[in-house]
Design an enzyme around this catalytic site. Structure first.
Site, PDB file in Angstrom:
ATOM      1  N   ASP A  35       0.749  -1.274   0.059  1.00 45.68           N
ATOM      2  CA  ASP A  35       0.057   0.143  -0.013  1.00 45.68           C
ATOM      3  C   ASP A  35       0.814   1.245  -0.028  1.00 45.68           C
ATOM      4  OD1 ASP A  35      -2.371   1.710   0.445  1.00 45.68           O
ATOM      5  OD2 ASP A  35      -1.667   1.919   2.505  1.00 45.68           O
ATOM      6  N   ASP A  73      -0.030   5.063   0.593  1.00 51.34           N
ATOM      7  CA  ASP A  73      -0.351   6.150   1.552  1.00 51.34           C
ATOM      8  C   ASP A  73      -0.267   5.496   3.049  1.00 51.34           C
ATOM      9  OD1 ASP A  73      -0.492   7.903  -0.304  1.00 51.34           O
ATOM     10  OD2 ASP A  73      -2.696   7.591  -0.794  1.00 51.34           O
TER      11      ASP A  73
HETATM   12 MG   LIG Z   1      -3.053   3.231   3.337  1.00 53.40          MG
END
Ligand SMILES: [Mg+2]
Length: 189
Positions: free
Chosen positions: A8, A10
């Protein structure tokens, strides 16, 4: 077929909780660049899979996303692939405002990346700070791992409630990466 660490973006590789349309706002989580470089040296593909519904919401453009991606790659890379979902059903911006199969918790981004880059999902993991990351990993047949950066510390207490008991949890992707061994490419006859 290669083993991969799906990542992932962010809250896992860079600070913040998303909707980042300005490359000047990219701040790597401390230690990530060296940790991911070491993973590459140990044979792991490193592939970003990221929900970016800010495009469908009209908060930033696909071009802004590309500029941020270049800044992320400078900050934490070079990495092996970047896969993003710009969709949000009901969003304001065509053609992204439709249902899709790639917005996490759906597994479409992981499935596509695995097909295009030759990933063996059974030997792969996905690291994220959101429960949607973990659900997408499960659906794709990849081991989910939660990190406490970003929204992760808040999400840790929800794991059992959301049917994700037993998921491994680490302080950050740096601590997790340090546990991964050397892997080789599977030699096919
Ligand atoms: Mg995230």
């Amino acid at each position: 077929m290669r083993a991969a660490v799906f990542l992932d973006r962010d809250g896992t590789l860079i600070e913040g909780e998303g909707y980042l349309g300005d490359p000047a706002g990219v701040r790597a989580i401390p230690g990530v660049r060296d940790a991911l470089g070491a993973l590459g040296a140990r044979g792991w593909l490193r592939i970003v899979v990221t929900n970016q519904s800010g495009v469908a919401r009209g908060l930033f453009t696909a071009g802004d996303y590309d500029a941020v991606t270049r800044a992320v790659d400078r900050a934490v890379g070079p990495l092996d692939g970047y896969y993003a979902c710009f969709h949000l059903a009901g969003g304001g911006v065509s053609p992204w405002n439709v249902p899709c199969d790639c917005r996490k918790p759906l597994p479409g981004l992981i499935v596509r990346a695995a097909r295009e880059l030759g990933v063996d999902v059974a030997r792969s993991v996905l690291v994220g700070d959101d429960l949607r990351d973990l659900s997408a990993a499960r659906a794709a047949g990849v081991e989910p791992v939660l990190v406490r950066t970003g929204k992760g510390a808040r999400n840790e207490r929800l794991l059992a409630l959301k049917g994700l008991a037993g998921v491994r949890v680490f302080d950050s992707v740096v601590e997790f990466a340090a546990t991964l061994p050397v892997v080789g490419a599977e030699v096919l006859p």
